[in-house]
Every structure is written in C-alpha cells, then in structure tokens.
Design a protein around this motif. Structure first.
Motif, PDB file in Angstrom:
ATOM      1  N   GLU A  64       0.829  -1.206   0.000  1.00  0.00           N
ATOM      2  CA  GLU A  64       0.000   0.000   0.000  1.00  0.00           C
ATOM      3  C   GLU A  64       0.866   1.260   0.000  1.00  0.00           C
ATOM      4  N   ARG A  65       1.922   1.217   0.814  1.00  0.00           N
ATOM      5  CA  ARG A  65       2.761   2.408   0.935  1.00  0.00           C
ATOM      6  C   ARG A  65       3.326   2.814  -0.407  1.00  0.00           C
ATOM      7  N   PHE A  66       3.535   1.834  -1.249  1.00  0.00           N
ATOM      8  CA  PHE A  66       4.118   2.148  -2.545  1.00  0.00           C
ATOM      9  C   PHE A  66       3.041   2.386  -3.598  1.00  0.00           C
ATOM     10  N   THR A  67       2.070   1.442  -3.704  1.00  0.00           N
ATOM     11  CA  THR A  67       1.122   1.543  -4.827  1.00  0.00           C
ATOM     12  C   THR A  67       0.094   2.652  -4.630  1.00  0.00           C
ATOM     13  N   MET A  68      -0.162   3.061  -3.374  1.00  0.00           N
ATOM     14  CA  MET A  68      -1.240   4.029  -3.182  1.00  0.00           C
ATOM     15  C   MET A  68      -0.746   5.462  -3.024  1.00  0.00           C
TER      16      MET A  68
ATOM     17  N   GLY B 212      12.625 -11.592  -3.120  1.00  0.00           N
ATOM     18  CA  GLY B 212      11.787 -12.794  -3.122  1.00  0.00           C
ATOM     19  C   GLY B 212      10.346 -12.424  -3.422  1.00  0.00           C
ATOM     20  N   ASP B 213       9.422 -13.201  -2.846  1.00  0.00           N
ATOM     21  CA  ASP B 213       8.030 -12.901  -3.157  1.00  0.00           C
ATOM     22  C   ASP B 213       7.404 -11.919  -2.176  1.00  0.00           C
ATOM     23  N   LYS B 214       8.200 -11.398  -1.222  1.00  0.00           N
ATOM     24  CA  LYS B 214       7.668 -10.416  -0.280  1.00  0.00           C
ATOM     25  C   LYS B 214       7.978  -9.000  -0.758  1.00  0.00           C
ATOM     26  N   PRO B 215       7.046  -8.030  -0.576  1.00  0.00           N
ATOM     27  CA  PRO B 215       7.363  -6.663  -0.991  1.00  0.00           C
ATOM     28  C   PRO B 215       8.469  -6.080  -0.115  1.00  0.00           C
ATOM     29  N   PRO B 216       9.357  -5.261  -0.673  1.00  0.00           N
ATOM     30  CA  PRO B 216      10.435  -4.694   0.142  1.00  0.00           C
ATOM     31  C   PRO B 216       9.870  -3.725   1.171  1.00  0.00           C
ATOM     32  N   SER B 217      10.253  -3.895   2.404  1.00  0.00           N
ATOM     33  CA  SER B 217       9.640  -3.138   3.473  1.00  0.00           C
ATOM     34  C   SER B 217      10.381  -1.807   3.729  1.00  0.00           C
ATOM     35  N   ILE B 218      11.717  -1.870   3.832  1.00  0.00           N
ATOM     36  CA  ILE B 218      12.467  -0.644   4.158  1.00  0.00           C
ATOM     37  C   ILE B 218      12.322   0.369   3.024  1.00  0.00           C
ATOM     38  N   GLU B 219      12.489  -0.104   1.787  1.00  0.00           N
ATOM     39  CA  GLU B 219      12.416   0.801   0.634  1.00  0.00           C
ATOM     40  C   GLU B 219      11.027   1.436   0.538  1.00  0.00           C
ATOM     41  N   SER B 220       9.996   0.662   0.876  1.00  0.00           N
ATOM     42  CA  SER B 220       8.650   1.210   0.766  1.00  0.00           C
ATOM     43  C   SER B 220       8.430   2.272   1.846  1.00  0.00           C
TER      44      SER B 220
ATOM     45  N   TYR C  91      10.375   5.428   0.760  1.00  0.00           N
ATOM     46  CA  TYR C  91       9.653   6.103  -0.327  1.00  0.00           C
ATOM     47  C   TYR C  91       8.443   6.857   0.234  1.00  0.00           C
ATOM     48  N   LYS C  92       7.648   6.168   1.075  1.00  0.00           N
ATOM     49  CA  LYS C  92       6.412   6.779   1.583  1.00  0.00           C
ATOM     50  C   LYS C  92       6.724   8.006   2.441  1.00  0.00           C
ATOM     51  N   LEU C  93       7.698   7.852   3.333  1.00  0.00           N
ATOM     52  CA  LEU C  93       8.067   8.959   4.227  1.00  0.00           C
ATOM     53  C   LEU C  93       8.492  10.191   3.420  1.00  0.00           C
ATOM     54  N   PHE C  94       9.413   9.987   2.485  1.00  0.00           N
ATOM     55  CA  PHE C  94       9.973  11.127   1.747  1.00  0.00           C
ATOM     56  C   PHE C  94       8.925  11.744   0.814  1.00  0.00           C
ATOM     57  N   THR C  95       8.201  10.881   0.099  1.00  0.00           N
ATOM     58  CA  THR C  95       7.324  11.374  -0.958  1.00  0.00           C
ATOM     59  C   THR C  95       6.098  12.096  -0.409  1.00  0.00           C
TER      60      THR C  95
ATOM     61  N   SER D 231       1.676   6.419   9.553  1.00  0.00           N
ATOM     62  CA  SER D 231       2.138   7.808   9.654  1.00  0.00           C
ATOM     63  C   SER D 231       3.653   7.901   9.440  1.00  0.00           C
ATOM     64  N   SER D 232       4.117   9.137   9.268  1.00  0.00           N
ATOM     65  CA  SER D 232       5.560   9.357   9.044  1.00  0.00           C
ATOM     66  C   SER D 232       6.386   8.825  10.211  1.00  0.00           C
ATOM     67  N   GLU D 233       5.865   9.007  11.443  1.00  0.00           N
ATOM     68  CA  GLU D 233       6.631   8.527  12.611  1.00  0.00           C
ATOM     69  C   GLU D 233       6.807   7.009  12.534  1.00  0.00           C
ATOM     70  N   ILE D 234       5.752   6.341  12.090  1.00  0.00           N
ATOM     71  CA  ILE D 234       5.828   4.870  12.002  1.00  0.00           C
ATOM     72  C   ILE D 234       6.830   4.463  10.914  1.00  0.00           C
ATOM     73  N   GLN D 235       6.853   5.207   9.810  1.00  0.00           N
ATOM     74  CA  GLN D 235       7.847   4.891   8.762  1.00  0.00           C
ATOM     75  C   GLN D 235       9.263   5.079   9.319  1.00  0.00           C
ATOM     76  N   LYS D 236       9.447   6.146  10.125  1.00  0.00           N
ATOM     77  CA  LYS D 236      10.782   6.388  10.716  1.00  0.00           C
ATOM     78  C   LYS D 236      11.151   5.247  11.661  1.00  0.00           C
ATOM     79  N   ASN D 237      10.157   4.777  12.436  1.00  0.00           N
ATOM     80  CA  ASN D 237      10.432   3.644  13.344  1.00  0.00           C
ATOM     81  C   ASN D 237      10.884   2.415  12.554  1.00  0.00           C
ATOM     82  N   ILE D 238      10.199   2.169  11.436  1.00  0.00           N
ATOM     83  CA  ILE D 238      10.539   0.980  10.624  1.00  0.00           C
ATOM     84  C   ILE D 238      11.970   1.111  10.095  1.00  0.00           C
ATOM     85  N   ILE D 239      12.308   2.294   9.594  1.00  0.00           N
ATOM     86  CA  ILE D 239      13.653   2.500   9.040  1.00  0.00           C
ATOM     87  C   ILE D 239      14.694   2.359  10.171  1.00  0.00           C
TER      88      ILE D 239
END
Ligand SMILES: Cc1cc2nc3c(=O)[nH]c(=O)nc-3n(C[C@H](O)[C@H](O)[C@H](O)COP(=O)(O)OP(=O)(O)OC[C@H]3O[C@@H](n4cnc5c(N)ncnc54)[C@H](O)[C@@H]3O)c2cc1C
Length: 394
Positions: free
Chosen positions: A244-248, A310-318, A321-325, A375-383
């Motif tokens: 979702e973070r990427f496609t939406m 693999g068959d899982k979507p990349p999590s860090i890159e997504s 991307y979401k945070l910055f964009t 949210s952006s904070e959650i994306q920062k936590n993931i990174i």
C-alpha cells in the motif's frame, strides 16, 4: 547504473499515455481530488476501470495461472503513475493488495471467486484495519471474532474505512484468539459490504473527500471467508501495508504540481517585480525540483528491490519512499501557498484564485497522506529498526 526504463517499457508508457488521451473523460479524471482520485467510486469511474481491464492492464504481474501475464511489476508502476497523472482511478487495492495477498495466502475457493472479478474490475474493496485504539498500532485491533457454528460472529468498530460507502467487499482484520499475544491473535476476513449488520457512518476529511467509520453487530462470516490461516492475519496485513505504501502514494501528481508551480513562477509578478527574480522563490523552487528527483530515485530503488527480491514486498524501501514522498507532497503545496501569498488561499472555482486554486485544495488533501497507510513517525520507526538496527521505542 541505468535508471531509465527499457525500450519495451518506454513503448508501453507511450501506449498508456495515448490510451489515456483517447479515453479522456472529465467525469472520470479529476486531478483536484489528489490522492483520492485513485478510487473507482462512481459508475463512470467503475466503467473506466472495466475499459482498463479489457486492455489487459489489470494484474499484469500476477502469475499466468491466475489470469496474469507474469510480466515485471515495472509495467504496473508505469500504468499507475500515468493514471495518477491524469487524475484517473488506479489499480491499487484490488490488484495490488487484496489480489496479491489472496494469491500468496488465500484458499482455492477465495482465489476462484475473487481473482477473476478483480481482473475484470467487477469488484471494489474497502480495507478495515484501523480502529479507535488501533491506528499506528494496528496489531492492537479489538474487533471481536467469536467462533459460532459454521463460521464467526464479529462485533465492534472500525475507523477510517475509506471505501466503505461504495465498495462491494470488506477486507477486515479481527481478533480471533484473544488469549494469544496481540500479533498472533488476528485473522483476516472477507465480508460483503452490504451485510445488514454493518452500519456505515461518513467521516469528513480536511480535504474534499470522506472516509467512514463502520459498526459491526453480530456480523456472521462463514468459515471459508477467513483469508489464509487463523492467527496469521497480522503477517498478511503487514505485507499488504508494504504494498500500500508504494502503490497508493504515486509520484506523478507531485511532479505535476511541481511543474505547474515552476511554470507559473516564470511569468508571475509581485509588486510589479517578476517572482522569478526573488532569491527566496528561486531557492524554494530549486529545492522542490531537486527533491522531486530524489523521490523518483527512491521509487526506482523500491522497484528494483521489488523485482530482484523474493516474493515479499520490500519493506524498508517502501517506508523510505512513503516517508519522503508524502512529506514532499505536502511541502510542494505549502511552498506554493507561501509563494502565491494571501491570494493562494482562494479556493478552486473562484475567479481570482492563482493556479485555479489547485494548491489550496491540494494543501488540505495532502495533509492526509502522511497519516494514511502508516504515519511518518511509524515509517521512521521501521527504518530505524529494520535498516539501522536501533532498539524498539515501544
Ligand atoms: C484519509 C485517510 C484514509 C484512511 N483510510 C484507511 C482505510 O481505508 N483503512 C484503514 O484501516 N485505515 C485507514 N486510515 C487510517 C490510518 O491508517 C491511520 O489513521 C493511521 O495508521 C494512524 O492511526 P491513528 O489515526 O489512530 O493515529 P495514532 O496511531 O493514534 O497516532 C497519533 C500520533 O502519534 C504518532 N505515533 C503513534 N505511535 C507512535 C510510535 N510508536 N512512535 C512514534 N509516534 C507514534 C503518530 O505518528 C501520530 O502522529 C486512513 C487514514 C486517513 C487519514
């Protein structure tokens, strides 16, 4: 290192662009709805999605055995960015989230029932993860699913279910195993949106579109409408959120707004002085244009990781991307309002609105983007955790 699309990909981009010009329809394409333009929420927009399906452009990256073409995800990226550039509905939820999760984890019955309908654009979905006490902490969902004869009975509430007022099916997370740890106690269900025991109430956003809250009272779900395994819901949801973070959250509307502002600044004046000579305006524009290129780079990194992993979507890159964009998306609007001055606040449709009021509306609409999809904070936590190996903060 080659960041350009291949010849075949460029040819596809030209084909899509021409198709969108040939199929231009102001009833369907509305740039001023910003991120909400991705929804197929009116009869005209649903008919448009069916035309897109007839082109063979839905589920291109899906395996052939499920009606796909097994071609690289970059084609879906090109298509979605072009649709977003025209303010047309996009291939997001059905193809990208529900379809891909069903292919990975769904039963044969659910695949058979839903995948063909997704490919022919006959079905729209709403996604129900968030609740009053489960937004960022989505594993905290409390919607109760109790086992009853033949299936499950659901009681509780969802918040922010964006498409509930027009979707056909509801993709819902609920707590089936309250005695287990919170991440292990959730399961996913598919429920017809017109179920008589669901009550949908509209929630206005700060932009022009609305989302919803949904109340469940003894909603019966047959056993075979549970998606995948009992207790694995959170794992499926986490994977789907990466998609979702990427496609939406597409990039082309940001580029479009950025180009619009640059063009306007070239000829606009303030106190009879050309704005293009103002050092602050020049600096702001330079930052916007540079950061738009950075966002493009991050999107290509996600694409590259998605296609080589693999068959899982990349999590860090997504998350990156979401945070910055989405932050950039807001900044372009905020900077445009600063540059256009007080007049920039005149709303779309008013005669004196600079740039047809696009930025006033976009400013309000884009405030949603740094919250929805995590949210952006959650994306920062993931990174911080997954990329940098920093300790958990909660
Ligand atoms: C327009 C829109 C559409 C949406 N559509 C849907 C939909 O269709 N389906 C759906 O299920 N959900 C949807 N959502 C919900 C969205 O996913 C949640 O709003 C989001 O996850 C944030 O949850 P919350 O609103 O409960 O805020 P909270 O989780 O309560 O967060 C409040 C604030 O605290 C911060 N915060 C929370 N936890 C942490 C932490 N651990 N560390 C640092 N900061 C933290 C957050 O960043 C935020 O700033 C939508 C939201 C919006 C705005």
């Amino acid at each position: 290192m080659d960041f350009d699309f291949s010849e075949a990909e460029q040819k596809f981009a030209v084909e899509v662009e021409q198709w969108l010009v040939d199929n231009h329809d102001p009833e369907v394409m509305d740039l001023t709805r910003e991120n909400f333009s991705q929804l197929a929420d009116t009869p005209a927009r649903r008919a448009f999605m069916k035309r897109l399906a007839k082109q063979g452009w839905l589920g291109m990256s899906w395996p052939k055995q499920y009606g796909g073409q097994e071609i690289k995800g970059v084609y879906e990226f090109i298509l979605n960015e072009a649709l977003a550039r025209h303010g047309a509905p996009q291939i997001g939820k059905g193809v990208g989230i529900i379809g891909k999760t069903l292919i990975r984890h769904g039963s044969e019955k659910l695949k058979k029932e839903f995948l063909p309908q997704i490919l022919s654009a006959e079905v729209e979905f709403a996604v129900g993860y968030s609740e009053p006490q489960a937004g960022s902490d989505s594993a905290n969902m409390q919607l109760k699913a109790e086992r009853v004869e033949g299936g499950w009975k659901l009681n509780g509430q969802k918040m922010w279910t964006t498409s509930a007022h027009f979707a056909d099916w509801y993709w819902v997370g609920a707590r089936t195993d309250p005695e287990k740890k919170k991440h292990d106690g959730l399961s996913l269900f598919l429920i017809p949106m017109n179920h008589p025991n669901l009550e949908i109430q509209s929630l206005p956003t700060i932009g022009k579109d609305t989302t919803n809250q949904v109340f469940f009272e003894d909603v019966f779900v047959p056993e075979d409408y549970m998606v995948g395994k009992q207790g694995s819901g959170f794992r499926y949801i986490a994977e789907a959120l990466d998609l979702e973070r990427f496609t939406m959250f597409t990039l082309s509307p940001i580029e479009d707004r950025s180009n619009l502002l640059v063009e306007w600044v070239k000829s606009a004046t303030r106190d009879d002085e050309p704005l293009r000579n103002d050092v602050n305006v020049r600096r702001t524009i330079a930052h916007i244009v540079t950061d738009t290129h950075v966002a493009k780079g991050l999107s290509k990194r996600f694409l590259s990781a998605a296609m080589s992993g693999g068959d899982k979507p990349p999590s860090i890159e997504s998350s990156e991307y979401k945070l910055f964009t989405t932050t950039l998306s807001q900044r372009v609007c905020k900077d445009a309002l600063d540059i256009t001055g007080a007049a920039g606040q005149i709303r779309e449709g008013e005669e004196d609105a600079p740039l047809a009021g696009r930025f006033e509306g976009a400013y309000r609409a884009t405030l949603n983007e740094t919250v929805g999809g995590g949210s952006s904070e959650i994306q920062k936590n993931i990174i911080a955790r997954r990329k940098l190996g920093l300790p958990k903060n909660f």
